[in-house]
Scaffold this motif. Structure first.
Motif, PDB file in Angstrom:
ATOM      1  N   ARG A 289       0.829  -1.208   0.000  1.00 25.90           N
ATOM      2  CA  ARG A 289       0.000   0.000   0.000  1.00 25.90           C
ATOM      3  C   ARG A 289       0.862   1.256   0.000  1.00 25.90           C
ATOM      4  O   ARG A 289       0.594   2.214  -0.717  1.00 25.90           O
ATOM      5  CB  ARG A 289      -0.922   0.011   1.217  1.00 25.90           C
ATOM      6  N   MET A 290       1.917   1.245   0.812  1.00 26.01           N
ATOM      7  CA  MET A 290       2.802   2.399   0.900  1.00 26.01           C
ATOM      8  C   MET A 290       3.533   2.617  -0.425  1.00 26.01           C
ATOM      9  O   MET A 290       3.661   3.746  -0.900  1.00 26.01           O
ATOM     10  CB  MET A 290       3.808   2.200   2.032  1.00 26.01           C
ATOM     11  N   SER A 291       3.964   1.528  -1.045  1.00 19.79           N
ATOM     12  CA  SER A 291       4.653   1.623  -2.322  1.00 19.79           C
ATOM     13  C   SER A 291       3.722   2.147  -3.405  1.00 19.79           C
ATOM     14  O   SER A 291       4.100   2.986  -4.223  1.00 19.79           O
ATOM     15  CB  SER A 291       5.199   0.249  -2.708  1.00 19.79           C
ATOM     16  N   ASN A 292       2.489   1.669  -3.400  1.00 23.61           N
ATOM     17  CA  ASN A 292       1.504   2.111  -4.375  1.00 23.61           C
ATOM     18  C   ASN A 292       1.209   3.601  -4.210  1.00 23.61           C
ATOM     19  O   ASN A 292       1.150   4.360  -5.180  1.00 23.61           O
ATOM     20  CB  ASN A 292       0.225   1.285  -4.207  1.00 23.61           C
ATOM     21  N   LYS A 293       1.040   4.042  -2.970  1.00 21.50           N
ATOM     22  CA  LYS A 293       0.769   5.451  -2.692  1.00 21.50           C
ATOM     23  C   LYS A 293       1.954   6.322  -3.085  1.00 21.50           C
ATOM     24  O   LYS A 293       1.784   7.393  -3.675  1.00 21.50           O
ATOM     25  CB  LYS A 293       0.446   5.629  -1.212  1.00 21.50           C
ATOM     26  N   LEU A 294       3.165   5.872  -2.790  1.00 18.73           N
ATOM     27  CA  LEU A 294       4.360   6.625  -3.156  1.00 18.73           C
ATOM     28  C   LEU A 294       4.464   6.775  -4.671  1.00 18.73           C
ATOM     29  O   LEU A 294       4.754   7.853  -5.187  1.00 18.73           O
ATOM     30  CB  LEU A 294       5.614   5.932  -2.609  1.00 18.73           C
TER      31      LEU A 294
ATOM     32  N   ARG B 218       2.020   6.711  -6.878  1.00 24.54           N
ATOM     33  CA  ARG B 218       1.005   7.647  -7.336  1.00 24.54           C
ATOM     34  C   ARG B 218       1.395   9.081  -7.036  1.00 24.54           C
ATOM     35  O   ARG B 218       1.200   9.972  -7.859  1.00 24.54           O
ATOM     36  CB  ARG B 218      -0.336   7.331  -6.673  1.00 24.54           C
ATOM     37  N   ASN B 219       1.971   9.327  -5.865  1.00 28.14           N
ATOM     38  CA  ASN B 219       2.381  10.684  -5.496  1.00 28.14           C
ATOM     39  C   ASN B 219       3.499  11.192  -6.400  1.00 28.14           C
ATOM     40  O   ASN B 219       3.504  12.356  -6.786  1.00 28.14           O
ATOM     41  CB  ASN B 219       2.827  10.736  -4.039  1.00 28.14           C
TER      42      ASN B 219
ATOM     43  N   THR C 288       1.923  12.021  -9.799  1.00 28.21           N
ATOM     44  CA  THR C 288       1.071  13.207  -9.676  1.00 28.21           C
ATOM     45  C   THR C 288       1.914  14.470  -9.576  1.00 28.21           C
ATOM     46  O   THR C 288       1.629  15.470 -10.252  1.00 28.21           O
ATOM     47  CB  THR C 288       0.164  13.087  -8.437  1.00 28.21           C
ATOM     48  N   ASN C 289       2.961  14.455  -8.763  1.00 31.83           N
ATOM     49  CA  ASN C 289       3.820  15.634  -8.634  1.00 31.83           C
ATOM     50  C   ASN C 289       4.555  15.933  -9.926  1.00 31.83           C
ATOM     51  O   ASN C 289       4.737  17.096 -10.281  1.00 31.83           O
ATOM     52  CB  ASN C 289       4.817  15.441  -7.493  1.00 31.83           C
TER      53      ASN C 289
END
Length: 70
Positions: free
Chosen positions: A7-12, A14-15, A18-19
């Protein structure tokens, strides 16, 4: 079910994407993301002819060079 690391890897991921999109897109100006200038049509045409002509003419120039060698 995703593990906390996944989950943390997926969120990172995406961030980061996005940035990157936020910081590198400037609002839909046509031709802004091209590596050459499209404002001057005559210069663009000349550069296109040189670019395409060099690729298409190279085999003929190489063949001529080989035939003229002693």
């Amino acid at each position: 079910m995703m593990t906390p690391l996944a989950r943390m890897s997926n969120k990172l991921g995406r961030n980061v994407i996005t940035n990157f999109v936020r910081n590198h897109s400037h609002g839909g100006v046509p031709g802004e993301n091209l590596p050459f200038d499209i404002a001057n049509r005559y210069k663009l045409t000349a550069m296109f002819i040189v670019y395409v002509g060099s690729g298409l003419g190279a085999p003929f120039l190489i063949t001529r060079h080989q035939l003229l060698k002693k």
